[in-house]
Enzyme design. Structure first.
Site: not given
Ligand code: GAL
Length: 347
Positions: A80-81, A106, A178-180, A286, A314
């Site tokens: 994250n940020r 990240h 960061h799995s979708y 997240q 996440e």
């Molecule tokens: C997520 C983040 C999103 C975007 C994504 C990657 O974790 O919260 O804003 O950056 O990663 O595309």
């Protein structure tokens, strides 16, 4: 049941990647690569015994460098940020690379998602452990950080991820995966018909750059109330300040406190009825609904992915926690062991 190792292609700089395929005795298979310690696939049966791959990913390691979005990758040292791409530890200021609006996302352009990790398999445990040495100053963080991420495929159709690390200086340790996910199949279209339950009473409200303001905003009466399972599409484009900030759901949910690893979320595919439960010992998650995805990335089946074609859950500390005294601290003390666990359970 067992583990198979195969080639997963060669990166533009010549580094070679491997693919590890783990199969249990209940018809579930996962694939992980040593590039980014990335989860590439999870083939899961549904109630009728029909199997689908529910993880968005690519067919070859090169595609992971061509397309962005951190698909399936391990993010570290910090997920994250971090606002202003800087933070203080023990009175000293540390500057990272800014890769989004002057902030760090990240861990910047040379994160753990791009490393080829050292892999070790354990046939008995049905697991693969990835280790990595992140040297002092790596990504702007202090200390030599030695990290292990272990993926275990259990006989309960769970993907269990254990994150461990030790550093010789106080540092930030806040890793995530960061799995979708798309429970109807990785290339089956949008996740708007999925329903979601999250055990969270508040989100960390963000500004226009998705940096937390420090406010924990109750979900009560907002589109962020998932305490009763709700279709994701119902309010994703609601007329709401926080929804506008994220272009939909892209927020950290402050999870209800609990002892150790507890169930914090559940997602059900709209068409398949396939279910995924999420368990973790982390304080936040997240929920990112894939709002930034577009047709430019080509899936492992050769079809393009679409906006909101997958969702991420996440698990982590709250975003920018290192800069907020009212958030649980992601600082790992020198010599102490960082260990968190997240489980994705399918049924
Ligand atoms: C997520 C983040 C999103 C975007 C994504 C990657 O974790 O919260 O804003 O950056 O990663 O595309």
């Amino acid at each position: 049941m067992g583990i198979k190792i195969s080639d997963f292609g060669t990166l533009p700089d010549g580094r070679k990647a491997k693919l590890f395929t783990l199969a249990n005795t209940h018809g579930m298979t996962i694939e992980v690569t040593d590039y980014g310690a990335t989860l590439v696939a999870a083939v899961v049966p549904d109630a009728q015994g029909k199997s689908e791959d529910v993880i968005l990913g690519y067919a070859d390691v090169v595609d992971y460098t061509r397309f962005d979005g951190y698909l399936g990758a391990i993010i570290g040292r910090n997920g994250n940020r971090i606002g202003g791409a800087s933070f203080m530890i023990n009175g000293k200021k540390y500057q990272m690379e800014a890769n989004e609006n002057g902030n760090n996302l990240h861990s910047g352009p040379h994160g753990f998602d791009q490393v080829i990790w050292k892999a070790e398999t354990d046939e008995q445990a049905l697991s693969v452990s990835f280790t990595h040495h992140s040297p002092d100053g790596d990504e702007g963080f202090p200390g030599n950080f030695d990290v292990t991420v272990t993926y275990t495929l259990t006989e309960n159709n769970e993907i269990r991820i254990d994150y461990r690390g030790v550093c010789d200086q106080d540092t930030v340790a806040n890793m995530t995966n960061h799995s979708y996910f798309n429970l109807d199949g990785h290339d089956s279209g949008s996740i708007l018909d999925h329903t979601l339950w999250l055990d969270a009473d508040a989100i960390t409200a963000v500004d226009a750059e998705c940096i937390p303001t420090g406010e924990l905003r109750p979900v009560e009466g907002t589109p962020f109330d998932f305490r009763k399972a709700k279709r994701i599409g119902d309010e994703i484009d609601a007329d709401d300040e926080q929804i506008r900030m994220g272009g939909g759901y892209d927020h950290n949910f402050a999870l209800r406190a609990g002892e150790g690893i507890r169930k914090i979320g559940e997602v059900v595919g709209g068409r398949s009825g396939r279910k995924m439960e999420v368990l973790t010992d982390c304080v936040g998650v997240q929920f990112y609904a894939g709002n930034f995805m577009d047709e430019s990335s080509i899936s492992k089946d050769g079809t393009p992915y679409h906006r909101r074609g997958g969702l991420c859950l996440e698990t982590q500390f709250y975003p920018d926690a290192v800069n907020h005294e009212n958030f649980a601290s992601p600082i790992l003390k020198a010599g102490e062991t960082y260990h968190t666990t997240t489980i994705y359970r399918f049924s």
